[in-house]
Design an enzyme around this catalytic site. Structure first.
Site, PDB file in Angstrom:
ATOM      1  CD  GLU A 229      62.129  41.768  43.102  1.00 23.51           C
ATOM      2  OE1 GLU A 229      62.518  41.408  44.214  1.00 23.51           O
ATOM      3  OE2 GLU A 229      61.286  41.113  42.442  1.00 23.51           O
TER       4      GLU A 229
ATOM      5  CB  SER B  81      54.356  38.099  40.968  1.00 22.86           C
ATOM      6  OG  SER B  81      53.734  39.318  40.935  1.00 22.86           O
TER       7      SER B  81
ATOM      8  CG  HIS C 240      58.192  42.033  40.138  1.00 24.85           C
ATOM      9  ND1 HIS C 240      58.558  41.614  41.392  1.00 24.85           N
ATOM     10  CD2 HIS C 240      56.861  41.839  40.062  1.00 24.85           C
ATOM     11  CE1 HIS C 240      57.489  41.188  42.040  1.00 24.85           C
ATOM     12  NE2 HIS C 240      56.452  41.306  41.265  1.00 24.85           N
TER      13      HIS C 240
ATOM     14  CG  ASN D 296      56.857  38.112  45.741  1.00 22.98           C
ATOM     15  OD1 ASN D 296      56.464  38.707  46.751  1.00 22.98           O
ATOM     16  ND2 ASN D 296      56.413  38.411  44.537  1.00 22.98           N
TER      17      ASN D 296
HETATM   18  P1  NAI Z   1      44.520  42.725  37.507  1.00 25.26           P
HETATM   19  O1  NAI Z   1      43.609  41.555  37.512  1.00 25.26           O
HETATM   20  O2  NAI Z   1      44.227  43.874  38.397  1.00 25.26           O
HETATM   21  O3  NAI Z   1      44.637  43.292  36.015  1.00 25.26           O
HETATM   22  C1  NAI Z   1      44.876  42.494  34.899  1.00 25.26           C
HETATM   23  C2  NAI Z   1      44.286  43.197  33.676  1.00 25.26           C
HETATM   24  O4  NAI Z   1      44.715  42.512  32.505  1.00 25.26           O
HETATM   25  C3  NAI Z   1      42.759  43.194  33.652  1.00 25.26           C
HETATM   26  O5  NAI Z   1      42.283  44.511  33.480  1.00 25.26           O
HETATM   27  C4  NAI Z   1      42.416  42.323  32.445  1.00 25.26           C
HETATM   28  O6  NAI Z   1      41.254  42.773  31.751  1.00 25.26           O
HETATM   29  C5  NAI Z   1      43.636  42.493  31.581  1.00 25.26           C
HETATM   30  N1  NAI Z   1      43.873  41.401  30.656  1.00 25.26           N
HETATM   31  C6  NAI Z   1      43.710  40.079  30.851  1.00 25.26           C
HETATM   32  N2  NAI Z   1      44.050  39.408  29.736  1.00 25.26           N
HETATM   33  C7  NAI Z   1      44.465  40.319  28.830  1.00 25.26           C
HETATM   34  C8  NAI Z   1      44.954  40.246  27.508  1.00 25.26           C
HETATM   35  N3  NAI Z   1      45.085  39.086  26.891  1.00 25.26           N
HETATM   36  N4  NAI Z   1      45.295  41.392  26.883  1.00 25.26           N
HETATM   37  C9  NAI Z   1      45.158  42.594  27.506  1.00 25.26           C
HETATM   38  N5  NAI Z   1      44.679  42.723  28.755  1.00 25.26           N
HETATM   39  C10 NAI Z   1      44.337  41.613  29.402  1.00 25.26           C
HETATM   40  O7  NAI Z   1      45.985  42.137  37.796  1.00 25.26           O
HETATM   41  P2  NAI Z   1      47.227  42.825  38.521  1.00 25.26           P
HETATM   42  O8  NAI Z   1      47.151  42.611  39.965  1.00 25.26           O
HETATM   43  O9  NAI Z   1      47.390  44.194  37.988  1.00 25.26           O
HETATM   44  O10 NAI Z   1      48.434  41.896  37.994  1.00 25.26           O
HETATM   45  C11 NAI Z   1      48.917  41.964  36.685  1.00 25.26           C
HETATM   46  C12 NAI Z   1      50.286  41.322  36.609  1.00 25.26           C
HETATM   47  O11 NAI Z   1      51.175  41.961  37.522  1.00 25.26           O
HETATM   48  C13 NAI Z   1      50.339  39.839  36.945  1.00 25.26           C
HETATM   49  O12 NAI Z   1      51.296  39.233  36.141  1.00 25.26           O
HETATM   50  C14 NAI Z   1      50.774  39.843  38.402  1.00 25.26           C
HETATM   51  O13 NAI Z   1      51.448  38.651  38.760  1.00 25.26           O
HETATM   52  C15 NAI Z   1      51.732  41.008  38.406  1.00 25.26           C
HETATM   53  N6  NAI Z   1      51.929  41.675  39.706  1.00 25.26           N
HETATM   54  C16 NAI Z   1      50.888  41.904  40.560  1.00 25.26           C
HETATM   55  C17 NAI Z   1      51.100  42.551  41.776  1.00 25.26           C
HETATM   56  C18 NAI Z   1      49.965  42.835  42.712  1.00 25.26           C
HETATM   57  O14 NAI Z   1      50.218  43.096  43.893  1.00 25.26           O
HETATM   58  N7  NAI Z   1      48.717  42.818  42.262  1.00 25.26           N
HETATM   59  C19 NAI Z   1      52.456  42.980  42.192  1.00 25.26           C
HETATM   60  C20 NAI Z   1      53.463  42.780  41.173  1.00 25.26           C
HETATM   61  C21 NAI Z   1      53.201  42.099  40.010  1.00 25.26           C
END
Ligand code: NAI
Length: 389
Positions: free
Chosen positions: A150, A117, A138, A188
């Site tokens: 996006e 993001s 995205h 954003n």
């Molecule tokens: P989350 O915390 O729900 O999930 C992240 C996952 O990645 C976790 O299950 C974790 O165990 C895993 N993880 C961490 N390090 C790792 C690695 N080295 N290798 C493999 N898996 C690993 O996070 P979320 O919210 O799903 O966000 C993920 C990405 O998406 C971030 O970059 C965030 O900025 C982006 N994003 C998030 C949005 C949201 O509303 N939550 C919207 C759009 C983008």
């Protein structure tokens, strides 16, 4: 592009996997945390059962989607992917490390995308031997429900990779908006005043949270007021995004975070998820507060709405001015990515350029802050008597 690798099985990774699998792709989901993989699988089962209940899919369709997804324990297992989408923790160093390792397993043609993001796609791509294969894809949360994606080509991204990314996402029944690799991409960035200006109005003592929410919903037609929405997103997350955008724009005062939100985040008043934020919530997640008396003062509500709207329009116009995206994509992004009732540039046309420029100039004359500087594009359009569409 029928073999998809998803890295990270959290909120976003799980949603994106569901989207790709529903469209018939073979999806492998990888996470370092076995527990997260298990949770992702259980969550999908629940979501699909709910869709059956609502008669949106049948048992056969549920099985088809689930059969299209496998959960793997090693990054190596993604070796045969045509496209990988990374959705792990928002940390540049960790993402770079994962990208570099992944590249050693996949074929030369594999597209390596990030769902980040707030990080620059160029910086993530720089970790690869073949940075031209990297692109930003995205999604919005929840990925299966939000139509917008996006697509962000980095300066290194090849035209072929960019086009392939766009056509793949479209084939997943998503609406694509193409954005330049700049902080916050489209949504954003352009959405910041919805929160920031509302917080400022509150901090000046003009109105309370409920009044501001009421104004934006009743007069503006927004589905959720800014404070409700911040409580929904989580004040920790929303504050962090604002802080990152502010910093990455070299501290442009237009994006300055608010102390009100900082204090809430520090206090752990994160919103719905902690039962307390701008509002108090009962155990069913409903707001406990009564609606404020002031919320029925329509003159005040109109002023509040106009002030937030013109700041949003100014941000959208400035994004167009700086070629972040086309006018069509900017409006599409806000209506499909965050459900705005109208595109902001179409709204500007409706209100008229005179109104836009005069309203923002009025704020500037009142405060003499850079925050309220009018986008040169709005001024030019007023001068030339033009509209966006
Ligand atoms: P989350 O915390 O729900 O999930 C992240 C996952 O990645 C976790 O299950 C974790 O165990 C895993 N993880 C961490 N390090 C790792 C690695 N080295 N290798 C493999 N898996 C690993 O996070 P979320 O919210 O799903 O966000 C993920 C990405 O998406 C971030 O970059 C965030 O900025 C982006 N994003 C998030 C949005 C949201 O509303 N939550 C919207 C759009 C983008």
């Amino acid at each position: 592009m029928n073999k998809i690798g998803i890295i990270g099985s959290g909120t976003m990774g799980s949603g994106i996997a569901q989207v790709a699998a529903t469209s018939g792709c073979k999806v492998k989901v990888y996470d370092t945390n076995q527990d997260a993989l298990n949770k992702s699988k259980v969550a999908l089962e629940k979501v699909l059962l709910r869709l059956i209940e609502k008669e949106r899919i049948d048992e056969t369709e549920k099985n088809r989607i689930q059969d299209n997804i496998s959960y793997v324990n090693s990054l190596k297992d993604l070796a045969d992917s045509n496209l990988t989408i990374e959705a792990i923790v928002e940390n540049l160093e960790i993402k770079k490390k994962v990208f570099s390792e992944l590249e050693s397993y996949v074929s030369a043609e594999t597209i390596i995308a990030s769902n980040t993001s707030s990080l620059s796609i160029a910086s993530i791509a720089s970790s690869l031997q073949k940075p031209e294969r990297c692109v930003g894809i995205h999604f919005f949360n929840p990925a299966p429900l939000m139509a917008l994606v996006e697509v962000i080509p980095a300066i290194q991204t090849s035209q072929k990779v960019f086009e392939k990314a766009v056509s793949t996402i479209k084939s997943w029944n998503k609406t694509v908006a193409v954005a330049k690799d700049t902080p916050g991409f489209i949504v954003n960035r352009v959405a910041r005043p919805y929160y920031g200006e509302s917080l400022r109005i509150y901090e000046e003592g003009i109105a309370d949270f409920a009044t501001i929410d009421w104004s934006l919903k009743t007069i503006g037609g927004f589905r959720m007021g800014p404070f409700e929405l911040m409580d929904f997103i989580g004040n920790d997350i929303n504050y962090t995004v604002t802080k990152t955008v502010f910093k990455t724009f070299y501290y442009d005062s237009r994006f300055r975070p608010s102390f009100t939100q900082q204090r809430l985040a520090e206090a752990g008043y994160l919103g719905r998820k902690t039962g307390k934020g701008y509002y108090d919530y009962d155990e069913n997640g409903r707001v406990i507060l009564n609606e404020s008396e002031e919320s029925h003062n329509s003159e005040l509500a109109e002023q509040i709405f106009n002030r937030v709207l013109v700041m949003l329009i100014n941000e959208a116009a400035d994004a167009l001015f700086l070629n972040i995206a086309s006018a069509e994509d900017i409006d599409k992004a806000m209506t499909k990515g965050v459900n705005y009732p109208k595109g902001l540039l179409a709204w500007a046309d409706e209100k008229g350029m005179d109104w836009c420029v005069d309203s923002i100039d009025e704020l500037y004359n009142e405060y003499h802050e850079e925050r309220y500087r009018c986008s040169p594009l709005l001024r030019k359009m007023k001068r030339e008597n033009k509209t966006f569409f």
